[in-house]
Design a protein around this motif. Structure first.
Motif, PDB file in Angstrom:
ATOM      1  N   GLU A 136       0.867  -1.166  -0.400  1.00 38.00           N
ATOM      2  CA  GLU A 136       0.256   0.072  -0.359  1.00 38.00           C
ATOM      3  C   GLU A 136       0.753   1.456   0.288  1.00 38.00           C
ATOM      4  OE1 GLU A 136      -3.925  -1.973   2.847  1.00 38.00           O
ATOM      5  OE2 GLU A 136      -2.207  -0.782   3.808  1.00 38.00           O
ATOM      6  N   SER A 137       0.501   2.159  -0.801  1.00 32.10           N
ATOM      7  CA  SER A 137       1.372   2.989  -1.022  1.00 32.10           C
ATOM      8  C   SER A 137       0.924   4.756  -1.531  1.00 32.10           C
ATOM      9  CB  SER A 137       2.183   2.829  -2.000  1.00 32.10           C
ATOM     10  OG  SER A 137       3.229   4.556  -2.435  1.00 32.10           O
ATOM     11  N   THR A 138       1.197   5.568  -1.453  1.00 29.27           N
ATOM     12  CA  THR A 138       0.728   7.215  -1.482  1.00 29.27           C
ATOM     13  C   THR A 138       0.972   7.583  -1.859  1.00 29.27           C
ATOM     14  OG1 THR A 138       1.863   8.137   0.905  1.00 29.27           O
ATOM     15  CG2 THR A 138      -0.419   7.377   1.189  1.00 29.27           C
ATOM     16  N   ASP A 139       2.267   6.929  -2.781  1.00 30.90           N
ATOM     17  CA  ASP A 139       2.910   7.697  -3.820  1.00 30.90           C
ATOM     18  C   ASP A 139       2.647   7.694  -5.485  1.00 30.90           C
ATOM     19  OD1 ASP A 139       5.700   8.853  -5.339  1.00 30.90           O
ATOM     20  OD2 ASP A 139       6.408   7.905  -4.965  1.00 30.90           O
ATOM     21  N   LEU A 140       1.568   8.502  -5.007  1.00 31.53           N
ATOM     22  CA  LEU A 140       1.073   7.796  -6.649  1.00 31.53           C
ATOM     23  C   LEU A 140       2.024   8.906  -7.834  1.00 31.53           C
ATOM     24  CD1 LEU A 140      -2.741   9.032  -5.047  1.00 31.53           C
ATOM     25  CD2 LEU A 140      -1.772   7.556  -5.641  1.00 31.53           C
ATOM     26  N   ALA A 141       2.892   9.449  -7.987  1.00 35.58           N
ATOM     27  CA  ALA A 141       3.472   9.764  -8.391  1.00 35.58           C
ATOM     28  C   ALA A 141       4.395   8.607  -9.851  1.00 35.58           C
ATOM     29  CB  ALA A 141       4.015  10.556  -8.431  1.00 35.58           C
ATOM     30  N   LYS A 142       4.394   7.685  -8.898  1.00 34.96           N
ATOM     31  CA  LYS A 142       4.584   6.460  -9.283  1.00 34.96           C
ATOM     32  C   LYS A 142       4.086   6.198 -10.258  1.00 34.96           C
ATOM     33  CE  LYS A 142       8.614   5.315  -6.864  1.00 34.96           C
ATOM     34  NZ  LYS A 142       9.519   5.965  -7.323  1.00 34.96           N
ATOM     35  N   ILE A 143       2.689   6.155 -10.759  1.00 32.82           N
ATOM     36  CA  ILE A 143       1.834   5.840 -11.400  1.00 32.82           C
ATOM     37  C   ILE A 143       0.987   6.356 -11.812  1.00 32.82           C
ATOM     38  CG2 ILE A 143       1.844   2.733 -10.559  1.00 32.82           C
ATOM     39  CD1 ILE A 143      -1.011   4.221  -8.739  1.00 32.82           C
ATOM     40  N   ALA A 144       0.724   7.589 -11.670  1.00 35.86           N
ATOM     41  CA  ALA A 144      -0.354   9.145 -11.721  1.00 35.86           C
ATOM     42  C   ALA A 144      -0.297   8.821 -13.547  1.00 35.86           C
ATOM     43  CB  ALA A 144      -0.094   9.777 -11.201  1.00 35.86           C
ATOM     44  N   ASN A 145      -1.130   9.285 -13.769  1.00 40.70           N
ATOM     45  CA  ASN A 145      -2.265   9.689 -15.156  1.00 40.70           C
ATOM     46  C   ASN A 145      -2.786  10.404 -15.397  1.00 40.70           C
ATOM     47  OD1 ASN A 145      -0.991  10.196 -17.960  1.00 40.70           O
ATOM     48  ND2 ASN A 145       0.428   8.800 -18.033  1.00 40.70           N
ATOM     49  N   PHE A 146      -3.073  11.125 -15.413  1.00 38.12           N
ATOM     50  CA  PHE A 146      -4.084  12.002 -15.409  1.00 38.12           C
ATOM     51  C   PHE A 146      -5.368  11.783 -16.057  1.00 38.12           C
ATOM     52  CE2 PHE A 146      -6.959  15.808 -16.391  1.00 38.12           C
ATOM     53  CZ  PHE A 146      -7.310  16.329 -14.805  1.00 38.12           C
ATOM     54  N   MET A 147      -6.536  10.853 -15.524  1.00 41.15           N
ATOM     55  CA  MET A 147      -6.811  10.539 -15.763  1.00 41.15           C
ATOM     56  C   MET A 147      -7.283   9.695 -17.531  1.00 41.15           C
ATOM     57  SD  MET A 147      -9.992  12.400 -14.866  1.00 41.15           S
ATOM     58  CE  MET A 147     -11.210  11.814 -15.649  1.00 41.15           C
ATOM     59  N   ASN A 148      -5.952   8.941 -16.894  1.00 40.88           N
ATOM     60  CA  ASN A 148      -5.998   7.601 -18.257  1.00 40.88           C
ATOM     61  C   ASN A 148      -5.734   6.575 -17.577  1.00 40.88           C
ATOM     62  OD1 ASN A 148      -5.522   5.739 -20.767  1.00 40.88           O
ATOM     63  ND2 ASN A 148      -4.796   7.874 -21.743  1.00 40.88           N
ATOM     64  N   SER A 149      -6.176   5.343 -17.023  1.00 39.32           N
ATOM     65  CA  SER A 149      -5.913   4.780 -15.843  1.00 39.32           C
ATOM     66  C   SER A 149      -5.037   3.299 -16.885  1.00 39.32           C
ATOM     67  CB  SER A 149      -7.078   4.031 -15.140  1.00 39.32           C
ATOM     68  OG  SER A 149      -7.895   3.479 -16.886  1.00 39.32           O
ATOM     69  N   ARG A 150      -5.595   3.486 -18.267  1.00 40.83           N
ATOM     70  CA  ARG A 150      -4.767   2.242 -19.089  1.00 40.83           C
ATOM     71  C   ARG A 150      -3.456   3.378 -19.036  1.00 40.83           C
ATOM     72  NH1 ARG A 150      -2.553   2.409 -23.374  1.00 40.83           N
ATOM     73  NH2 ARG A 150      -3.661   4.246 -24.325  1.00 40.83           N
ATOM     74  N   LYS A 151      -3.078   4.331 -19.055  1.00 41.63           N
ATOM     75  CA  LYS A 151      -1.214   4.924 -19.268  1.00 41.63           C
ATOM     76  C   LYS A 151      -1.160   5.004 -17.763  1.00 41.63           C
ATOM     77  CE  LYS A 151      -1.097   6.557 -23.492  1.00 41.63           C
ATOM     78  NZ  LYS A 151      -0.242   6.416 -24.136  1.00 41.63           N
ATOM     79  N   GLY A 152      -1.367   5.095 -17.203  1.00 39.80           N
ATOM     80  CA  GLY A 152      -0.847   5.041 -15.718  1.00 39.80           C
ATOM     81  C   GLY A 152      -0.830   3.376 -15.591  1.00 39.80           C
ATOM     82  N   MET A 153      -1.483   2.378 -15.597  1.00 44.03           N
ATOM     83  CA  MET A 153      -1.164   0.612 -15.495  1.00 44.03           C
ATOM     84  C   MET A 153      -0.138   0.795 -16.424  1.00 44.03           C
ATOM     85  SD  MET A 153      -3.013  -0.254 -13.225  1.00 44.03           S
ATOM     86  CE  MET A 153      -2.574   1.318 -12.764  1.00 44.03           C
ATOM     87  N   GLU A 154       0.598   1.457 -17.485  1.00 44.29           N
ATOM     88  CA  GLU A 154       1.838   1.197 -18.261  1.00 44.29           C
ATOM     89  C   GLU A 154       2.787   1.391 -17.377  1.00 44.29           C
ATOM     90  OE1 GLU A 154      -0.821   1.663 -22.855  1.00 44.29           O
ATOM     91  OE2 GLU A 154       0.459   3.015 -21.629  1.00 44.29           O
ATOM     92  N   LYS A 155       2.096   2.510 -16.708  1.00 43.56           N
ATOM     93  CA  LYS A 155       3.373   2.980 -16.158  1.00 43.56           C
ATOM     94  C   LYS A 155       4.459   2.886 -15.282  1.00 43.56           C
ATOM     95  CE  LYS A 155       4.720   7.120 -14.076  1.00 43.56           C
ATOM     96  NZ  LYS A 155       4.156   8.770 -13.246  1.00 43.56           N
ATOM     97  N   LEU A 156       2.723   1.697 -14.298  1.00 42.29           N
ATOM     98  CA  LEU A 156       3.255   1.164 -13.420  1.00 42.29           C
ATOM     99  C   LEU A 156       4.273   0.129 -13.599  1.00 42.29           C
ATOM    100  CD1 LEU A 156       2.514  -0.899 -10.904  1.00 42.29           C
ATOM    101  CD2 LEU A 156       0.397  -1.713 -11.452  1.00 42.29           C
ATOM    102  N   VAL A 157       3.492  -0.998 -14.707  1.00 42.47           N
ATOM    103  CA  VAL A 157       4.148  -2.348 -15.175  1.00 42.47           C
ATOM    104  C   VAL A 157       5.587  -1.917 -15.488  1.00 42.47           C
ATOM    105  CG1 VAL A 157       4.960  -3.687 -17.516  1.00 42.47           C
ATOM    106  CG2 VAL A 157       2.303  -3.218 -16.680  1.00 42.47           C
ATOM    107  N   ARG A 158       5.712  -0.522 -16.393  1.00 44.48           N
ATOM    108  CA  ARG A 158       7.060  -0.088 -16.203  1.00 44.48           C
ATOM    109  C   ARG A 158       8.009  -0.190 -14.980  1.00 44.48           C
ATOM    110  NH1 ARG A 158       5.371   2.884 -20.368  1.00 44.48           N
ATOM    111  NH2 ARG A 158       5.109   5.243 -18.628  1.00 44.48           N
ATOM    112  N   TRP A 159       7.469   0.436 -13.781  1.00 45.68           N
ATOM    113  CA  TRP A 159       7.947   0.427 -12.895  1.00 45.68           C
ATOM    114  C   TRP A 159       8.366  -0.946 -12.331  1.00 45.68           C
ATOM    115  CZ3 TRP A 159       4.678   1.657  -8.004  1.00 45.68           C
ATOM    116  CH2 TRP A 159       5.544   1.632  -6.823  1.00 45.68           C
ATOM    117  N   LEU A 160       7.725  -1.744 -12.282  1.00 44.90           N
ATOM    118  CA  LEU A 160       7.611  -2.766 -11.699  1.00 44.90           C
ATOM    119  C   LEU A 160       9.088  -3.820 -12.894  1.00 44.90           C
ATOM    120  CD1 LEU A 160       3.810  -4.394 -11.552  1.00 44.90           C
ATOM    121  CD2 LEU A 160       5.867  -3.652  -9.796  1.00 44.90           C
TER     122      LEU A 160
END
Length: 147
Positions: free
Chosen positions: A89-113
């Protein structure tokens, strides 16, 4: 000048080597055009990721607004590595945030992982790296929040 040029080329080369194109298209997670995972958008706040080997759900992402939709300072996200039984659980939303586009946020999540080596280039989880990832990023929000 020669050392500066060499350093510049080294930096550019490393950046190109480590940059990976992650896209989610038609429920497929693609790394440089090769499918490594399956993805399912459950709703605007939840995504599931599935293994290519056995179609098992390996990761569940959930965004939590902490029951205060108009107040975002207490929002956090949960990464639940289901097969390893590890929740982060994390409050560091900048790691995955992508304004109003959850797909882009999930792509960012996968890059982070991938960068943290939690997922390898074949989409497989690394249990040892998940433990390290948890130590680095888990804020243990649920256990320290009174309800």
């Amino acid at each position: 000048m020669n050392k500066l040029s060499t350093l510049f080329l080294l930096i550019i080369g490393c950046n190109l080597y480590f940059s990976q194109e992650v896209t989610i298209k038609d429920d497929k997670v693609l790394l440089d055009g090769k499918q490594i995972l399956k993805a399912e958008k459950i709703n605007a706040a939840q995504y599931s990721f599935f293994s290519m080997k056995d179609d098992e759900e390996i990761l569940l992402y959930r965004y939590m607004d902490n029951e205060t939709p108009r107040y975002v300072n207490d929002d956090y996200f949960i990464l639940n590595f289901l097969t390893e039984k590890i929740k982060i659980e994390s409050t560091d939303l900048a790691k995955i945030a992508n304004f109003m586009n959850s797909r882009k946020g999930m792509e960012k999540l996968v890059r982070w992982l991938l960068k943290e080596r939690v997922i390898n280039h074949d989409g497989e989880l690394n249990a040892d790296r998940i433990v390290v990832f948890k130590e680095k990023y888990d804020e243990n929000i649920t256990d320290r929040t009174l309800r």
